[in-house]
Write an enzyme that holds these catalytic residues in place. Structure first.
Site, PDB file in Angstrom:
ATOM      1  CB  SER A   1     -53.871 -11.471  45.344  1.00  9.10           C
ATOM      2  OG  SER A   1     -53.045 -10.326  45.465  1.00  9.10           O
TER       3      SER A   1
ATOM      4  CE  LYS B   1     -58.705 -10.194  47.743  1.00  6.99           C
ATOM      5  NZ  LYS B   1     -58.310  -9.117  46.821  1.00  6.99           N
TER       6      LYS B   1
ATOM      7  CG  HIS C   1     -83.706   0.262  46.973  1.00  2.00           C
ATOM      8  ND1 HIS C   1     -83.741   1.106  45.890  1.00  2.00           N
ATOM      9  CD2 HIS C   1     -84.999   0.042  47.326  1.00  2.00           C
ATOM     10  CE1 HIS C   1     -85.003   1.411  45.609  1.00  2.00           C
ATOM     11  NE2 HIS C   1     -85.784   0.769  46.462  1.00  2.00           N
TER      12      HIS C   1
ATOM     13  CD  GLU D   1     -63.511  -9.323  39.869  1.00  3.62           C
ATOM     14  OE1 GLU D   1     -63.577  -9.140  41.093  1.00  3.62           O
ATOM     15  OE2 GLU D   1     -62.431  -9.350  39.242  1.00  3.62           O
TER      16      GLU D   1
END
Length: 460
Positions: free
Chosen positions: A283, A289, A162, A296
């Site tokens: 970024s 970043k 979980h 992704e």
């Protein structure tokens, strides 16, 4: 009608008018099936050799056809081949050029075959080659994970359920979970390859041919161990495509899960690993970043591959026997899935070895309340029923949380206030290394067990 025109198309002899340009563009598969040109040529050469053997071609004609096809292959590879949408597909495009190059012998090549069994052959040849490549890429990714696992047999980290810290495991044990998944993926692709390796040529449009062809000669020439047993099934079967897409979809799901974990591990919140610069994106606005765009996109492309499988199943579900042009949709589904899956496998095999793990942070996250089950099992080993032990340790956890402490802060006296069954040796249960080392059950995370599994994998 305006827009109608005669076309130089090898199979339009029955028609007085050419197709509308819009119809031509909509129905043509040439823009994407040109990818099959090598396999179409390979199949055509084997077919020509067989026609010569059975006396339907002269030896000189067969040699001219083979030489012409090899020249066409070079033209396509070199970017000199002029594709014409009027050819509809790669089969007619190659045949048209062959006739232009060698004349009358080229018109004999299609003897005894249809585009229906021809494209089935091309797809099986193409997928057979691609499946071998996919299986090799899976082997490379598994090997990369195994090498890392061997270095981290004793590296403690938390296991999760979980997405909450559950029990301590090792990094090696965690990585070997993906090795097991990829092993099953490899098996599925191997099974798909076996069902793909069946030779359909000779089925014709759907009912074979009256000509005495030698199908088994073609099969031997192309490396097939079996030929299709039913001509109608041969031209309409795309089960082998579904086999591939199903295996591809599940593999991509596994890669998506893997990518998600690396994204989590390399976040500041986890900090288990550092994302290498070579695999990161910046970024446009925030200079600090370091984004995991690659991971992704691998995660996102799982939707594409799953969609390819669903699309193919949907195409097949309402088709009567035998061939229907709906089956033309198989190619883009296969190509799309391969174009997503193969780079993902390759890039993850390169990324994993480049990760740098913060083993100290991993170890720190593995202690604390992740050891609660060990305390409960300690009580079970002293004669308590598990549900009773569960309740006792739950009360210990509740009290410890309220006090702002962790289980590792407790003394024997703290434990004995909840149960007299706790002895001095119970404190040993509150170290993650001891917890993992005791989990020697087959399939468990103990270093001794993991080493044994690594040896088994190495033998295979």
């Amino acid at each position: 009608m305006k827009g109608r025109r005669r076309q130089k198309n090898l199979i339009r002899g029955r028609f007085a008018h050419g197709r509308l340009p819009e119809v031509e563009a909509f129905t043509a598969s040439l823009p994407f099936d040109r990818r099959l040109f090598r396999h179409d040529i390979r199949g055509s050469i084997a077919h020509a050799q067989m026609l010569a053997k059975v006396g339907l071609l002269k030896a000189s004609e067969m040699r001219a056809i083979a030489a012409g096809l090899e020249r066409i292959e070079n033209e396509i590879e070199g970017g000199r081949f002029k594709f014409d949408i009027a050819d509809e597909d790669i089969h007619l495009a190659i045949e048209r050029r062959l006739i232009a190059l060698i004349g009358e012998p080229g018109r004999k090549l299609h003897t005894g075959r249809s585009r229906n069994d021809q494209v089935a052959l091309d797809m099986r040849l193409y997928l057979r080659d691609e499946l071998a490549g996919v299986i090799a890429l899976i082997a490379e990714l598994r090997a990369a994970l195994i090498r890392i696992a061997r270095r981290h047999v004793a590296t403690i980290m938390p296991g999760y359920t979980h997405l909450q810290r559950a029990q301590p495991v090792t990094l090696a044990h965690h990585l070997l979970a993906y090795v097991e998944m990829l092993g099953r993926d490899r098996e599925r692709f191997e099974q798909a390859a076996a069902r793909t390796a069946v030779m359909p040529l000779g089925a014709g449009a759907l009912a074979g041919t009256t000509l005495r062809l030698d199908r088994r000669m073609v099969a031997r020439a192309l490396g097939f161990k079996a030929i299709t047993a039913n001509s109608m099934d041969a031209v309409s079967d795309r089960d082998f495509v579904v086999d591939f897409l199903s295996a591809a979809a599940l593999t991509q799901v596994h890669l998506s899960r893997m990518s998600e974990e690396i994204i989590l591990w390399t976040s500041a919140e986890f900090g288990f690993a550092a994302l290498p610069d070579e695999f990161s994106t910046g970024s446009s606005m925030m200079p600090q970043k370091k984004n995991p765009d690659l991971l992704e996109l691998i995660r996102g492309k799982s939707g594409r591959v799953i969609g390819d499988l669903v699309a193919m199943l949907t195409v097949l579900k309402g088709l009567p026997l035998a061939y229907n042009s709906d089956l033309q949709e198989d190619k883009e589904r296969v190509f799309d899935a391969l174009d997503a899956l193969k780079p993902a496998l390759d890039l993850l095999a390169k990324l994993w070895p480049a990760l740098r793990f913060d083993t100290g942070r991993m170890r720190a996250a593995a202690g604390g309340f992740a050891l609660a089950t060990d305390l409960a099992e300690y009580l079970v080993s002293r004669g308590s029923a598990f549900r009773q032990a569960h309740e006792i340790v739950g009360a210990i956890v509740r009290e410890t949380v309220a006090a702002g402490r962790t289980l590792e802060d407790l003394s024997v006296a703290d434990l004995r206030r909840h149960s007299s069954a706790f002895g001095a040796d119970a404190i040993a249960m509150l170290r993650a290394e001891n917890s993992v080392a005791r989990r020697t059950i087959e399939g468990g995370p103990a270093p001794s067990t993991v080493k044994r599994r690594l040896k088994e994998i190495g033998r295979r």
